[in-house]
Design an enzyme around this catalytic site. Structure first.
Site, PDB file in Angstrom:
ATOM      1  N   GLY A   1      -3.145  -2.889   6.058  1.00 33.20           N
ATOM      2  CA  GLY A   1      -2.237  -2.806   4.910  1.00 33.20           C
ATOM      3  C   GLY A   1      -2.850  -1.715   4.142  1.00 33.20           C
ATOM      4  N   ASN A   2      -2.157  -1.871   2.927  1.00 30.31           N
ATOM      5  CA  ASN A   2      -2.753  -0.620   2.079  1.00 30.31           C
ATOM      6  C   ASN A   2      -2.412  -1.095   0.525  1.00 30.31           C
ATOM      7  OD1 ASN A   2       0.331   0.335   0.677  1.00 30.31           O
ATOM      8  ND2 ASN A   2       0.536   0.576   2.930  1.00 30.31           N
ATOM      9  N   ARG A   3      -2.983  -0.370  -0.237  1.00 34.52           N
ATOM     10  CA  ARG A   3      -3.313  -0.862  -1.841  1.00 34.52           C
ATOM     11  C   ARG A   3      -2.016  -0.491  -2.706  1.00 34.52           C
ATOM     12  NH1 ARG A   3      -8.183  -2.582  -2.318  1.00 34.52           N
ATOM     13  NH2 ARG A   3      -9.763  -1.356  -0.819  1.00 34.52           N
ATOM     14  N   SER A   4      -0.794  -0.214  -2.205  1.00 31.67           N
ATOM     15  CA  SER A   4       0.411   0.023  -2.940  1.00 31.67           C
ATOM     16  C   SER A   4       0.926  -1.346  -3.744  1.00 31.67           C
ATOM     17  CB  SER A   4       1.418   0.497  -2.162  1.00 31.67           C
ATOM     18  OG  SER A   4       2.569   0.726  -3.022  1.00 31.67           O
TER      19      SER A   4
ATOM     20  N   ALA B   1       4.808   2.676   0.581  1.00 33.27           N
ATOM     21  CA  ALA B   1       3.661   3.485   1.367  1.00 33.27           C
ATOM     22  C   ALA B   1       3.861   2.794   2.943  1.00 33.27           C
ATOM     23  CB  ALA B   1       2.495   3.009   0.732  1.00 33.27           C
TER      24      ALA B   1
END
Ligand code: C5P
Length: 223
Positions: free
Chosen positions: A29-32, A96
């Protein structure tokens, strides 16, 4: 008036960050946070638009009046955006999207075996924004397409190149780095236009940035 200058317009906004499954319980995942995309959806509703919000893994209340469609992975986000964009006057890709996904997702939870851990093989995700601008060009509609980009250096130069590569009308370029943009309430950006324009948006609430983006979109809508 300004408050209803998007009345009768159908807009689609993606928000959040995709999760690419490794196995049933794990993902890349990512931090968006999804806050900028949610601010875009809320301000578009306030200005009279019919808003579809394609939301990837966002922990925020639904913006009142938006049609919210939840997705998990880039593959799901792509399908939702291609479906919703067919009828839209404006498409904004604020999500994102993971550039890569595990080539296969294990059907059962991956266990420790005692042997050396197995590497995760990656496959490249399609660039959804590029697909959306191609589809718009093919259909020959006056649809306005907006992308986002986070850059750490040579912001204008990299932004211009990205705008051309993606084929969108507007690219909202954030300078990212320590404590900037991701997860915070404030945001600053320069919005690059395919017409060569560059509009600085000073640091402020994500709603204020969203309203400036809608101003620029409004100027590019026919009629
Ligand atoms: O290439 P980069 O990831 O910097 O581009 C960011 C822009 O492209 C964002 O608008 C993002 O939503 C979109 N994007 C996409 N599909 C991808 C990767 C990024 O639509 N696979």
């Amino acid at each position: 008036g300004l408050e209803t200058d998007l009345a009768g317009r159908r807009v689609v906004v993606s928000a959040g960050g995709t999760r690419e499954p490794i196995d049933p319980v794990r993902f890349i995942g990512n931090r968006s946070s999804g806050r900028q995309g949610y601010a875009l959806a809320a301000t578009a509703v306030a200005r009279g638009a019919a808003v579809t919000l394609v939301s990837a893994n966002v922990d925020l209340p639904d913006p009142a009046g938006a049609d919210v469609r939840r997705v998990g992975s880039a593959t799901e986000l792509r399908a939702a955006m291609l479906a919703a964009s067919a009828e839209a006057d404006v498409v904004v890709m604020a999500a994102a999207v993971a550039d890569f996904r595990p080539r296969t997702a294990a059907e059962a939870k991956i266990k420790k075996s005692g042997a050396a851990p197995r590497p995760i093989e990656l496959a490249e995700n399609p660039d959804i924004l590029v697909e959306l601008t191609r589809e718009r060009n093919r259909a020959g509609t006056g649809q306005v397409v907006v992308g986002f980009a986070a850059e750490t250096d040579h912001v204008l130069e990299h932004g211009r190149a990205k705008l051309a590569r993606k084929g969108c009308d507007l690219l909202v370029v954030n300078e990212v780095g320590e404590g900037r943009a991701f997860g915070t309430a404030d945001n600053q950006a320069v919005v690059l236009g395919a017409d060569g324009s560059a509009t600085e948006i000073p640091n402020g609430p994500k709603e204020a940035l969203a309203d400036r983006v809608w101003d620029l979109v409004r100027e590019r809508l026919a009629g």
